[in-house]
Structures are given as structure tokens and as C-alpha cells.
Scaffold this active site. Structure first.
Site, mmCIF file in Angstrom:
data_model
loop_
_atom_site.group_PDB
_atom_site.id
_atom_site.type_symbol
_atom_site.label_atom_id
_atom_site.label_comp_id
_atom_site.label_asym_id
_atom_site.label_seq_id
_atom_site.Cartn_x
_atom_site.Cartn_y
_atom_site.Cartn_z
ATOM 1 N N TYR A 1 -64.196 17.119 0.351
ATOM 2 C CA TYR A 1 -63.585 15.827 0.024
ATOM 3 C C TYR A 1 -64.333 15.159 -1.127
ATOM 4 C CZ TYR A 1 -61.950 11.006 0.780
ATOM 5 O OH TYR A 1 -61.419 9.753 0.630
ATOM 6 N N ASP B 1 -45.414 17.390 2.549
ATOM 7 C CA ASP B 1 -46.821 17.751 2.401
ATOM 8 C C ASP B 1 -47.125 17.927 0.919
ATOM 9 O OD1 ASP B 1 -49.339 19.016 2.372
ATOM 10 O OD2 ASP B 1 -48.939 20.096 4.245
ATOM 11 N N VAL B 2 -48.125 17.221 0.401
ATOM 12 C CA VAL B 2 -48.431 17.296 -1.027
ATOM 13 C C VAL B 2 -48.901 18.685 -1.443
ATOM 14 C CG1 VAL B 2 -48.938 14.852 -1.364
ATOM 15 C CG2 VAL B 2 -50.775 16.404 -0.633
ATOM 16 N N LYS C 1 -62.862 14.371 -4.839
ATOM 17 C CA LYS C 1 -62.779 13.010 -5.363
ATOM 18 C C LYS C 1 -63.547 12.887 -6.677
ATOM 19 C CE LYS C 1 -60.134 11.151 -2.248
ATOM 20 N NZ LYS C 1 -58.767 10.706 -2.604
ATOM 21 N N THR D 1 -59.547 2.076 7.808
ATOM 22 C CA THR D 1 -58.250 2.747 7.795
ATOM 23 C C THR D 1 -58.170 3.713 8.971
ATOM 24 O OG1 THR D 1 -59.066 4.590 6.451
ATOM 25 C CG2 THR D 1 -58.182 2.660 5.265
#
Length: 270
Positions: free
Chosen positions: A163, A71-72, A167, A198
Site C-alpha cells: 500500500y 472492481d478497478v 501510494k 474511515t
């Protein structure tokens, strides 16, 4: 003592590239593209089964890969990945940060914990992994290339403000890293995909996916959703010698969705 470049075999001269978010999707497609171009790969992602499937595709393409599931958000992962590249392949030349997470949710319904998680996954982890990779590249003294996967959501907020904001932070991080690392011969760029077919998009918009396809036909000049390979090919270029004088760039890979005139979409009944 390091082996002089002229004495290295072609395999030893092949670049070593670390990919995060490599369990499938855009980065999975990128892994195969880079394997065909001769890169040796370190593949990191949450899903070991997905990593194994991508590694098998890399092998079938004639490449070589090592995997590391994690997990990052784990603070020790960044250095562990850099160390793995060095222990397995002797060096680290490139980094692509592709790990990401999101879901459609209105701001007023988002809990603080979700905000913190998404900003950590999509921005803070990018910083940590970039720092570990950059330190290794600087120590080697041979330069390198880093590509971050941002999103068109950086400019419009997207369907999840955590998100989109993260970004946007990735874009800013790209510009600052390019300035600071250029003197070490390290190039730093980012891509900003639009609507790409995706698993994250299909899962996040499961009930509306057909509407996405229909909307893309009207709202995008190229008339379709993007494919993972569309993004992978641009990233592969940015890692290549063909982009030797490109740094600090943020390249949209959107099919032109952001430039279509609103009056055109209205006239077509979108």
C-alpha cells in the site's frame, strides 16, 4: 453539434465529476460536498449498496448521480466509466481516484499475490482510469482537473508496504501527469491523508482503534483523528476555480502528525 456554452442551461454547465471508491468513507463524503457545489456525479465502487446510499445522500443534497459497481482491477472498467459519464451527462470534467485497499501485515508475511493485488488496486488502476478520463478531457478541449488520493504512507511505508509503495507511486504519477497534461489545461494534484476515521481504518485496526484515538491526541498537533470531511473539503477546493493555478501539488491532510517533534511525543509519554 455541441451547444455553445453561452446557450447552455445552468444544469448543462454544471461540471461532471467521476469518483472512484465512492461507496463510502472519504469519497462518499466528497460526493455530498460536490453535489452541494453543483457537480453532476458518476459514482464507482465495489459495493452497490454503499453506492446507492451515497447516491441517495447526493439526491437529498440537491445533486444528481449515476452509479456503476465494479472492481478497478478489471481492465475494461476505466473506459466504461468515462463512457458512462459521456452517455449520461454529455462530458467529463473532473476525476477523483479514491478506490483503495490495504490491511496491516508485516512484509515477511505478505504473499506475492497480495502484493500484486494491492499495487493493482492502489496504483495501476489509478493510471488506467486517469488515462481514460484524460483522453476524454483532451477530446473535449476544455481542460479539467484530476485529484488522486495518496496517503501519508507514501513517505513512511505505512502498515502495509504494498500500500505504501503504491501510494508513493501515485505521488510520482501525479507529478508526471501534471507535466504532460498541463498544456491541455488539465490540472493534476494529490492529497495525502493521515489517519482518517474511515471504515478501512476501523476495520484494519479494529482491536487497536481506541489506541489510535488516544495516540492521535498525543502525536498530532491538532489532537484528533481526521474526519472524511476534512479530506473532502480540500479535494473540493482542488477541483474548483479557486485552485486554477495549482497543479503538481501533493497536499498532506494529517493534522500535522508528520511535523511533531519526536522529543515532544516522548516527553508526553507516547
Amino acid at each position: 453539434m455541441p451547444t455553445p456554452a453561452a446557450m447552455k442551461t445552468p444544469k448543462e454547465r454544471a461540471p461532471v465529476t467521476l469518483l472512484t471508491g465512492a461507496s463510502g468513507g472519504i469519497v462518499g463524503a466528497l460526493a455530498v460536498t460536490l453535489a452541494r457545489a453543483g457537480h453532476r456525479l458518476v459514482l464507482s465502487g465495489l459495493d452497490q449498496l454503499g453506492l446507492d446510499a451515497v447516491a441517495a445522500e447526493v439526491t437529498a443534497a440537491g445533486g444528481e448521480a449515476v452509479t456503476f459497481a465494479g472492481d478497478v482491477r478489471e481492465r475494461d472498467l476505466a473506459q466504461a466509466l468515462a463512457d458512462l459519464a459521456v452517455s449520461r451527462f454529455g462530458r467529463l470534467d473532473h476525476l477523483v481516484t479514491g478506490a483503495g485497499a490495504s490491511r496491516p501485515v508485516p512484509m515477511v508475511e505478505m504473499e506475492d499475490d497480495e502484493w500484486d493485488k494491492l499495487v493493482d488496486v492502489n496504483l495501476s488502476a489509478v493510471f488506467r482510469i486517469s488515462k481514460a478520463a484524460a483522453r476524454q478531457m483532451i477530446a473535449q478541449g476544455d481542460g479539467g482537473a484530476i485529484v488522486h488520493i495518496s496517503s501519508i504512507a507514501h513517505s513512511n511505508g505505512g502498515a502495509n508496504l504494498a500500500y505504501g509503495a503504491a501510494k508513493g507511486g501515485v505521488a510520482t504519477l501525479t507529478y508526471g501527469m501534471a507535466q504532460q497534461l498541463g498544456r491541455h489545461g488539465i490540472r493534476v494534484n494529490a492529497v495525502a491523508p493521515g489517519i482518517i476515521d474511515t471504515p478501512m481504518v476501523r476495520n484494519g485496526f479494529a482491536q487497536q482503534f481506541n489506541a489510535l484515538v488516544e495516540g492521535a491526541a498525543v502525536r498530532t498537533p491538532l489532537g484528533r483523528l481526521g474526519r472524511p470531511e476534512d479530506v473532502a473539503n480540500v479535494i473540493a477546493f482542488l477541483l474548483s476555480d479557486g485552485a486554477a493555478f495549482v497543479t503538481g501539488a501533493l497536499i498532506p491532510i494529517t493534522g500535522g502528525i508528520e511535523i511533531l517533534s519526536p522529543i515532544s511525543t516522548i516527553a508526553k509519554g507516547a
